[in-house]
Design a protein around this motif. Sequence first.
Motif, PDB file in Angstrom:
ATOM      1  N   CYS A   1       0.842  -1.187   0.000  1.00 11.49           N
ATOM      2  CA  CYS A   1       0.000   0.000   0.000  1.00 11.49           C
ATOM      3  C   CYS A   1       0.886   1.249   0.000  1.00 11.49           C
ATOM      4  O   CYS A   1       1.818   1.359   0.794  1.00 11.49           O
TER       5      CYS A   1
ATOM      6  N   CYS B   1      -0.108   3.249   3.695  1.00 11.69           N
ATOM      7  CA  CYS B   1       0.224   2.779   5.044  1.00 11.69           C
ATOM      8  C   CYS B   1       1.305   1.693   5.019  1.00 11.69           C
ATOM      9  O   CYS B   1       1.679   1.187   6.065  1.00 11.69           O
TER      10      CYS B   1
ATOM     11  N   CYS C   1      -6.280  -2.215  -0.041  1.00 12.22           N
ATOM     12  CA  CYS C   1      -5.434  -2.436   1.120  1.00 12.22           C
ATOM     13  C   CYS C   1      -6.308  -2.955   2.258  1.00 12.22           C
ATOM     14  O   CYS C   1      -7.341  -2.362   2.562  1.00 12.22           O
TER      15      CYS C   1
ATOM     16  N   CYS D   1      -6.247   0.046   5.226  1.00 11.01           N
ATOM     17  CA  CYS D   1      -6.817   1.391   5.076  1.00 11.01           C
ATOM     18  C   CYS D   1      -7.748   1.502   3.872  1.00 11.01           C
ATOM     19  O   CYS D   1      -8.255   2.566   3.586  1.00 11.01           O
TER      20      CYS D   1
HETATM   21 ZN   LIG Z   1      -3.070   0.915   3.343  1.00 13.24          ZN
END
Ligand SMILES: [Zn+2]
Length: 137
Positions: free
Chosen positions: A25, A28, A38, A41
């Motif tokens: 990702c 994050c 993801c 998030c």
């Molecule tokens: Zn993420």
Amino acid sequence: MEPVSRPEWPADDGAGEAELFFQRCSWCRTTTIRRLLCPACWSTDLVAERSEGVGVVAPRRYGPTTPETVWPVRMREGFVVRCRVDGPPHAVRPGVRVRLAATAATITVPGGRIVRRDPVVRLCEEAALDGWTRGVG
Ligand SMILES: [Zn+2]
């Protein structure tokens, strides 16, 4: 004429041939595999990266229809991928270190059905079993 042998896997045992790609990702840094979002998030901004191909067998949670040789493997990058483990069944257990031996593939079987072949990993017997997996996640 010499007979031509065709080994099932490339004869060279190095990590050079086998490849495993995962996604990281951009927001994050969570790693995952074969996802559109993801898992942490929900971002769709996932970037493909190539794994080093080393990991540790994780506890098995599959149902009885899954072949005995199939285990989840937590790779060094942090994601977990379902793999076929090439090794003596008594030696394969959670915590054992493995290395990627064959790339995942999508193959067409007779009849036209398309099946996904799990990546294959082999045991790294010479490697210590403690270390980097502890305290991660
Ligand atoms: Zn993420």
